[in-house]
Motif scaffolding. Structure first.
Motif, PDB file in Angstrom:
ATOM      1  N   VAL A  84       1.207  -1.874 -22.037  1.00  0.00           N
ATOM      2  CA  VAL A  84       1.295  -0.734 -22.942  1.00  0.00           C
ATOM      3  C   VAL A  84       0.640   0.463 -22.252  1.00  0.00           C
ATOM      4  O   VAL A  84      -0.497   0.377 -21.783  1.00  0.00           O
ATOM      5  N   PHE A  85       1.370   1.564 -22.204  1.00  0.00           N
ATOM      6  CA  PHE A  85       0.888   2.771 -21.545  1.00  0.00           C
ATOM      7  C   PHE A  85      -0.398   3.275 -22.200  1.00  0.00           C
ATOM      8  O   PHE A  85      -0.507   3.322 -23.422  1.00  0.00           O
ATOM      9  N   PHE A  86      -1.393   3.652 -21.368  1.00  0.00           N
ATOM     10  CA  PHE A  86      -2.641   4.200 -21.886  1.00  0.00           C
ATOM     11  C   PHE A  86      -2.848   5.649 -21.438  1.00  0.00           C
ATOM     12  O   PHE A  86      -3.059   6.526 -22.261  1.00  0.00           O
ATOM     13  N   LYS A  87      -2.806   5.905 -20.131  1.00  0.00           N
ATOM     14  CA  LYS A  87      -3.067   7.263 -19.669  1.00  0.00           C
ATOM     15  C   LYS A  87      -2.388   7.509 -18.333  1.00  0.00           C
ATOM     16  O   LYS A  87      -2.334   6.641 -17.475  1.00  0.00           O
ATOM     17  N   LYS A  88      -1.893   8.725 -18.169  1.00  0.00           N
ATOM     18  CA  LYS A  88      -1.270   9.168 -16.926  1.00  0.00           C
ATOM     19  C   LYS A  88      -2.165  10.240 -16.311  1.00  0.00           C
ATOM     20  O   LYS A  88      -2.949  10.882 -17.014  1.00  0.00           O
ATOM     21  N   ASN A  89      -2.068  10.432 -15.010  1.00  0.00           N
ATOM     22  CA  ASN A  89      -2.873  11.409 -14.278  1.00  0.00           C
ATOM     23  C   ASN A  89      -4.378  11.165 -14.442  1.00  0.00           C
ATOM     24  O   ASN A  89      -5.167  12.095 -14.564  1.00  0.00           O
ATOM     25  N   ALA A  90      -4.759   9.900 -14.468  1.00  0.00           N
ATOM     26  CA  ALA A  90      -6.176   9.544 -14.579  1.00  0.00           C
ATOM     27  C   ALA A  90      -6.799   9.538 -13.189  1.00  0.00           C
ATOM     28  O   ALA A  90      -6.169   9.132 -12.211  1.00  0.00           O
ATOM     29  N   ALA A 116      -9.496  -3.540  -5.032  1.00  0.00           N
ATOM     30  CA  ALA A 116      -8.428  -3.003  -5.884  1.00  0.00           C
ATOM     31  C   ALA A 116      -8.037  -1.606  -5.432  1.00  0.00           C
ATOM     32  O   ALA A 116      -6.849  -1.268  -5.377  1.00  0.00           O
ATOM     33  N   PHE A 117      -9.019  -0.784  -5.088  1.00  0.00           N
ATOM     34  CA  PHE A 117      -8.747   0.584  -4.660  1.00  0.00           C
ATOM     35  C   PHE A 117      -7.965   0.595  -3.353  1.00  0.00           C
ATOM     36  O   PHE A 117      -6.987   1.330  -3.204  1.00  0.00           O
ATOM     37  N   MET A 118      -8.379  -0.225  -2.389  1.00  0.00           N
ATOM     38  CA  MET A 118      -7.714  -0.247  -1.085  1.00  0.00           C
ATOM     39  C   MET A 118      -6.313  -0.844  -1.166  1.00  0.00           C
ATOM     40  O   MET A 118      -5.453  -0.523  -0.351  1.00  0.00           O
ATOM     41  N   ASP A 119      -6.060  -1.701  -2.158  1.00  0.00           N
ATOM     42  CA  ASP A 119      -4.723  -2.276  -2.334  1.00  0.00           C
ATOM     43  C   ASP A 119      -3.704  -1.235  -2.782  1.00  0.00           C
ATOM     44  O   ASP A 119      -2.517  -1.355  -2.484  1.00  0.00           O
ATOM     45  N   ILE A 120      -4.132  -0.208  -3.525  1.00  0.00           N
ATOM     46  CA  ILE A 120      -3.157   0.752  -4.050  1.00  0.00           C
ATOM     47  C   ILE A 120      -3.138   2.087  -3.312  1.00  0.00           C
ATOM     48  O   ILE A 120      -2.194   2.846  -3.473  1.00  0.00           O
ATOM     49  N   THR A 121      -4.146   2.381  -2.521  1.00  0.00           N
ATOM     50  CA  THR A 121      -4.178   3.679  -1.865  1.00  0.00           C
ATOM     51  C   THR A 121      -3.449   3.648  -0.525  1.00  0.00           C
ATOM     52  O   THR A 121      -3.365   2.615   0.124  1.00  0.00           O
ATOM     53  N   SER A 122      -2.900   4.774  -0.140  1.00  0.00           N
ATOM     54  CA  SER A 122      -2.253   4.858   1.169  1.00  0.00           C
ATOM     55  C   SER A 122      -3.194   5.503   2.177  1.00  0.00           C
ATOM     56  O   SER A 122      -3.127   5.226   3.360  1.00  0.00           O
ATOM     57  N   ASN A 123      -4.116   6.332   1.707  1.00  0.00           N
ATOM     58  CA  ASN A 123      -5.104   6.969   2.573  1.00  0.00           C
ATOM     59  C   ASN A 123      -6.427   6.222   2.398  1.00  0.00           C
ATOM     60  O   ASN A 123      -7.154   6.437   1.440  1.00  0.00           O
ATOM     61  N   LYS A 124      -6.747   5.335   3.321  1.00  0.00           N
ATOM     62  CA  LYS A 124      -7.923   4.473   3.208  1.00  0.00           C
ATOM     63  C   LYS A 124      -9.236   5.239   3.301  1.00  0.00           C
ATOM     64  O   LYS A 124     -10.276   4.739   2.921  1.00  0.00           O
ATOM     65  N   SER A 125      -9.219   6.471   3.791  1.00  0.00           N
ATOM     66  CA  SER A 125     -10.458   7.224   3.925  1.00  0.00           C
ATOM     67  C   SER A 125     -10.771   8.070   2.690  1.00  0.00           C
ATOM     68  O   SER A 125     -11.829   8.669   2.614  1.00  0.00           O
ATOM     69  N   SER A 126      -9.849   8.107   1.722  1.00  0.00           N
ATOM     70  CA  SER A 126     -10.104   8.905   0.520  1.00  0.00           C
ATOM     71  C   SER A 126     -10.990   8.117  -0.442  1.00  0.00           C
ATOM     72  O   SER A 126     -11.056   6.895  -0.402  1.00  0.00           O
ATOM     73  N   GLY A 127     -11.664   8.832  -1.340  1.00  0.00           N
ATOM     74  CA  GLY A 127     -12.552   8.177  -2.294  1.00  0.00           C
ATOM     75  C   GLY A 127     -12.049   8.233  -3.715  1.00  0.00           C
ATOM     76  O   GLY A 127     -12.649   7.657  -4.605  1.00  0.00           O
ATOM     77  N   ALA A 128     -10.934   8.913  -3.937  1.00  0.00           N
ATOM     78  CA  ALA A 128     -10.391   9.036  -5.283  1.00  0.00           C
ATOM     79  C   ALA A 128      -8.870   9.126  -5.205  1.00  0.00           C
ATOM     80  O   ALA A 128      -8.311   9.517  -4.180  1.00  0.00           O
ATOM     81  N   VAL A 129      -8.219   8.744  -6.281  1.00  0.00           N
ATOM     82  CA  VAL A 129      -6.763   8.757  -6.337  1.00  0.00           C
ATOM     83  C   VAL A 129      -6.339   8.997  -7.789  1.00  0.00           C
ATOM     84  O   VAL A 129      -7.078   8.668  -8.723  1.00  0.00           O
ATOM     85  N   ILE A 130      -5.154   9.580  -7.983  1.00  0.00           N
ATOM     86  CA  ILE A 130      -4.595   9.804  -9.315  1.00  0.00           C
ATOM     87  C   ILE A 130      -3.749   8.588  -9.676  1.00  0.00           C
ATOM     88  O   ILE A 130      -2.844   8.197  -8.925  1.00  0.00           O
ATOM     89  N   VAL A 131      -4.045   7.979 -10.840  1.00  0.00           N
ATOM     90  CA  VAL A 131      -3.384   6.728 -11.227  1.00  0.00           C
ATOM     91  C   VAL A 131      -2.840   6.803 -12.647  1.00  0.00           C
ATOM     92  O   VAL A 131      -3.183   7.701 -13.423  1.00  0.00           O
TER      93      VAL A 131
END
Length: 164
Positions: A65-71, A142-157
């Motif tokens: 069930v959808f909760f939030k976009k652009n988190a 979990a973060f490294m599994d979904i990110t494409s830039n491994k050096s970033s510290g945040a991502v929009i999910v």
């Protein structure tokens, strides 16, 4: 005079109540035989635990069930590894876990990176993040599994809750 009337009134009420209770007790309630259902015996089966290999992939079933976009999502620092979380469990950066302010502990969430479409299913075991503007903290795995830039510290999910 008022005391006598009040006393007689109370005695009359006590007599009325006691006579009604004797009427109720004197009635016999009967059950028709056709309304009684026969019960079947339940045989308990012996439970055998299932062992799962450590490299197995566990697939969660249910509806997301959808909760939030652009988190805004970030990940835990290594200094928290091995420390107790708000749920009482020990935090492990190598597991698929998360921290959220509102979801109950044990809730499964699907976190999808909106930039590349990669997703991961995590379990909420902690409270946080407490930084303004952040919605969820993920474990490092979990973060490294979904990110494409491994050096970033945040991502929009996008966050979706698993409802069974």
């Amino acid at each position: 005079m008022k005391k006598i009337i009040t006393l007689l009134f109370l005695l009359a009420n006590i007599g009325l109540v006691s006579s009604q209770s004797t009427i109720i007790n004197s009635k016999k309630f009967s059950i028709n035989k056709d309304t009684v259902k026969k019960t079947t015996k339940v045989v308990e089966k012996e439970f055998t635990p299932v062992t799962i290999a450590p490299d197995s992939v566990i697939v969660e079933t249910g509806k997301f069930v959808f909760f939030k976009k652009n988190a805004h999502a970030s990940y835990y620092h290594d200094k928290f590894n091995g420390k107790r979380t708000a749920s009482g469990k020990r935090f492990d950066n190598k597991k698929l876990t998360a921290a959220h302010r509102k979801f109950p502990f044990g809730t499964k969430l699907r976190i999808t990176n909106e930039a590349n479409g990669k997703s991961v299913i995590v379990e909420v075991i902690d409270r946080g993040p407490f930084a303004r503007g952040r919605e969820i903290d993920l474990s490092k795995k979990a973060f490294m599994d979904i990110t494409s830039n491994k050096s970033s510290g945040a991502v929009i999910v996008k966050i979706e809750e698993l409802q069974k």
